[in-house]
Design a protein around this motif. Sequence first.
Motif, mmCIF file in Angstrom:
data_model
loop_
_atom_site.group_PDB
_atom_site.id
_atom_site.type_symbol
_atom_site.label_atom_id
_atom_site.label_comp_id
_atom_site.label_asym_id
_atom_site.label_seq_id
_atom_site.Cartn_x
_atom_site.Cartn_y
_atom_site.Cartn_z
ATOM 1 N N THR A 4 22.817 64.249 51.593
ATOM 2 C CA THR A 4 24.386 64.822 51.818
ATOM 3 C C THR A 4 24.660 65.755 52.939
ATOM 4 O O THR A 4 25.583 66.057 53.099
ATOM 5 C CB THR A 4 24.584 65.672 50.335
ATOM 6 N N GLU A 17 27.532 58.341 45.505
ATOM 7 C CA GLU A 17 26.382 59.469 45.529
ATOM 8 C C GLU A 17 27.322 60.760 45.287
ATOM 9 O O GLU A 17 28.290 60.973 45.772
ATOM 10 C CB GLU A 17 25.844 59.496 46.896
ATOM 11 N N GLU A 21 25.153 68.487 44.315
ATOM 12 C CA GLU A 21 24.046 68.353 43.625
ATOM 13 C C GLU A 21 23.941 69.321 42.552
ATOM 14 O O GLU A 21 23.733 69.061 41.329
ATOM 15 C CB GLU A 21 22.845 68.243 44.363
ATOM 16 N N LYS A 25 24.018 68.642 38.414
ATOM 17 C CA LYS A 25 22.835 68.973 37.387
ATOM 18 C C LYS A 25 23.481 69.849 36.400
ATOM 19 O O LYS A 25 22.845 69.569 35.336
ATOM 20 C CB LYS A 25 21.791 69.779 38.264
ATOM 21 N N GLY A 89 21.160 62.481 41.593
ATOM 22 C CA GLY A 89 22.119 62.555 42.533
ATOM 23 C C GLY A 89 22.953 61.286 42.715
ATOM 24 O O GLY A 89 23.610 60.933 43.793
#
Length: 340
Positions: A4, A17, A21, A25, A89
Amino acid sequence: MANTSETPLYQLIEDCEVTHEKLYKFYAAVIIIIFILALPLNASVLHLFIFKLKFWKSNTNNVFLFNLVLADILLLICLPIKAHNFIKGERRSPNDAVCKAMLFMLFLNRGASIAFLTVTSIDRYFNVVHPGRKNLLKVLKKSPYISIVIWVLLLPLTIPTMLKNFDCCNSHKTHKDEPSADALIQDVVDSLREAVFFSQIIIPFVILVYCTVRIVNRLRKKTVGDKTKLKRATFLVMTVMVVFSLCFLPCTLARMILLIARVQEWRPIFQDKATVAFDGLMVLSYMDCLLDPLVYCFCSTKFKGLYLSSYFPFLFKESQMPIDTSSGQPASKPARNTVI
């Protein structure tokens, strides 16, 4: 997973994508918590409908509620996979077969949950507002096959969603070259698919609002007689409205904003924010498998007492134990003589 820090934001969005992140999560953690809480809850409800209530022998409302449990089970099957993708991800599985299967299961659950919640509210509306009037639903609900018909009718509405560009919110892509026949066809397909997505929410919501208003008005106008049935019906439709409004309306609004962002070609950073918000509100929509038991409690007069007596018998006196419809005996032995 793409890097990223090096991949342009716009390309990350197009490639499905994640762009945040840590946030995804957190989404994965919420999904796991929902799964851990909802799995035993729905398993116990399923056991109750099959072995205690004998739903196929009892009233049709129990048949509708049983199908609502099945819809929630379909959702639970998908949640661990969805959480795994977010942790890696990825906003969807890179495997084409898994991706399409996930979309099919998720949107079949969505359609079934909405359909059976709506049918349950309509049924209660006719029972309360028009108790003596014959109607099509009263005729149809006498047949156990009505639930099968609902599932079959959901299939053509679910199949169009089994495309990667739907899961990645890539409908109505911007075509850099001159519009071609293929591009125009794709735009038409995208529009039809989005129309199905929104109609599954908007039409049932209007029906639910109408049923709720009519039942509440009926309760206010009733000045004599037993109001228990009317109050129970009011709680039911209002509970359905809460579940519907919390689980389905927010992600629908986010989807609408996201489509506007893509069609009007907003800057990538704004498209990214709209995408992240949509994914987060889709996670919120998975809460319906935790909230649906509220509907069971208000819809079935036996369900709440039978559920508590089966799994929490210490809350009841022996004389207050609900009858197990499969045996004609109290649901279970109480552990103490007080009611909490």
